[in-house]
Design a protein around this motif. Structure first.
Motif, PDB file in Angstrom:
ATOM      1  N   LYS A  60      32.559 -38.592   1.519  1.00 18.85           N
ATOM      2  CA  LYS A  60      31.509 -37.572   1.426  1.00 18.85           C
ATOM      3  C   LYS A  60      30.201 -37.982   2.081  1.00 18.85           C
ATOM      4  N   ALA A  61      29.795 -39.255   1.925  1.00 20.50           N
ATOM      5  CA  ALA A  61      28.449 -39.657   2.342  1.00 20.50           C
ATOM      6  C   ALA A  61      28.331 -41.167   2.458  1.00 20.50           C
ATOM      7  N   ALA A  62      27.230 -41.589   3.067  1.00 15.54           N
ATOM      8  CA  ALA A  62      26.862 -43.008   3.090  1.00 15.54           C
ATOM      9  C   ALA A  62      25.601 -43.150   2.250  1.00 15.54           C
ATOM     10  N   SER A  63      25.529 -44.208   1.466  1.00 21.48           N
ATOM     11  CA  SER A  63      24.380 -44.420   0.597  1.00 21.48           C
ATOM     12  C   SER A  63      23.937 -45.871   0.635  1.00 21.48           C
ATOM     13  N   ASP A  64      22.633 -46.059   0.559  1.00 20.30           N
ATOM     14  CA  ASP A  64      22.098 -47.405   0.428  1.00 20.30           C
ATOM     15  C   ASP A  64      22.205 -47.834  -1.024  1.00 20.30           C
ATOM     16  N   ILE A  65      22.362 -49.141  -1.221  1.00 13.79           N
ATOM     17  CA  ILE A  65      22.336 -49.736  -2.552  1.00 13.79           C
ATOM     18  C   ILE A  65      21.042 -50.531  -2.620  1.00 13.79           C
ATOM     19  N   TYR A  66      20.236 -50.244  -3.631  1.00 14.14           N
ATOM     20  CA  TYR A  66      18.929 -50.873  -3.777  1.00 14.14           C
ATOM     21  C   TYR A  66      18.992 -51.968  -4.829  1.00 14.14           C
ATOM     22  N   THR A  67      18.285 -53.059  -4.585  1.00 12.10           N
ATOM     23  CA  THR A  67      18.288 -54.127  -5.573  1.00 12.10           C
ATOM     24  C   THR A  67      17.306 -53.803  -6.701  1.00 12.10           C
ATOM     25  N   PRO A  68      17.753 -53.929  -7.947  1.00  8.56           N
ATOM     26  CA  PRO A  68      16.887 -53.630  -9.082  1.00  8.56           C
ATOM     27  C   PRO A  68      15.855 -54.730  -9.356  1.00  8.56           C
ATOM     28  N   VAL A  69      16.041 -55.905  -8.731  1.00  5.47           N
ATOM     29  CA  VAL A  69      15.142 -57.040  -8.959  1.00  5.47           C
ATOM     30  C   VAL A  69      14.936 -57.813  -7.656  1.00  5.47           C
ATOM     31  N   SER A  70      13.880 -58.611  -7.636  1.00  2.29           N
ATOM     32  CA  SER A  70      13.617 -59.508  -6.510  1.00  2.29           C
ATOM     33  C   SER A  70      14.316 -60.837  -6.747  1.00  2.29           C
ATOM     34  N   GLY A  71      14.621 -61.533  -5.655  1.00  2.00           N
ATOM     35  CA  GLY A  71      15.226 -62.852  -5.791  1.00  2.00           C
ATOM     36  C   GLY A  71      15.987 -63.250  -4.548  1.00  2.00           C
ATOM     37  N   GLU A  72      16.915 -64.181  -4.733  1.00  2.00           N
ATOM     38  CA  GLU A  72      17.736 -64.676  -3.643  1.00  2.00           C
ATOM     39  C   GLU A  72      19.189 -64.313  -3.897  1.00  2.00           C
ATOM     40  N   VAL A  73      19.853 -63.783  -2.875  1.00  2.84           N
ATOM     41  CA  VAL A  73      21.283 -63.454  -2.979  1.00  2.84           C
ATOM     42  C   VAL A  73      22.055 -64.773  -3.051  1.00  2.84           C
ATOM     43  N   VAL A  74      22.787 -64.975  -4.149  1.00  2.75           N
ATOM     44  CA  VAL A  74      23.545 -66.215  -4.332  1.00  2.75           C
ATOM     45  C   VAL A  74      25.050 -66.008  -4.175  1.00  2.75           C
ATOM     46  N   ALA A  75      25.494 -64.744  -4.140  1.00  2.00           N
ATOM     47  CA  ALA A  75      26.904 -64.434  -3.917  1.00  2.00           C
ATOM     48  C   ALA A  75      27.007 -62.995  -3.434  1.00  2.00           C
ATOM     49  N   ALA A  76      28.021 -62.734  -2.625  1.00  2.90           N
ATOM     50  CA  ALA A  76      28.297 -61.379  -2.153  1.00  2.90           C
ATOM     51  C   ALA A  76      29.793 -61.144  -2.277  1.00  2.90           C
TER      52      ALA A  76
END
Length: 125
Positions: A60-76
């Motif tokens: 149906k669509a493309a959507s961005d995912i927003y981070t609810p908090v600040s910090g460093e990405v430690v896993a994806a």
């Protein structure tokens, strides 16, 4: 202790030992329909609360995912590249997007708990 919070953009964050696992809610995946592509942020990236850090595409669509908090990405969750449907099957389980080490735990204070999120979703109907 594990804490789960929600955003008005339908992301969830589960906090354990100062690290938050982020994904989209069951409501969000239902609205999207069949997820066909997911892009997750790079490990090591510094992110700011409210920043678009991931992408989910559906039939149906493309959507961005927003981070609810600040910090460093430690896993994806790189497994979503080969199995984007996991977002539909288990949005709060193996369909998670990324993990972030919280820079400022007080940012969680502005997020909704389960009861407030459920009431928010009902208000959208």
């Amino acid at each position: 202790m594990t804490t789960v919070k929600y955003t008005e953009e339908h992301e969830w964050i589960r906090i354990e030992n100062g690290v938050g696992t982020v994904g989209i809610t069951d409501y969000a995946q239902e609205q999207l329909g069949d997820v066909v592509f997911v892009e997750v942020p790079e490990v090591g990236r510094t992110i700011a609360k409210g920043e678009a850090v991931a992408v989910v595409e559906s039939v149906k669509a493309a959507s961005d995912i927003y981070t609810p908090v600040s910090g460093e990405v430690v896993a994806a969750n790189s497994a979503l590249a080969d199995a984007p449907g996991d977002v539909n099957l288990e949005p709060t389980g193996k369909g998670w997007f990324f993990m972030v080490r919280l820079a400022d735990p007080s940012e969680l204070d502005g997020l909704m708990d389960q009861a407030k999120y459920d009431a928010f979703v009902k208000s959208l109907a």
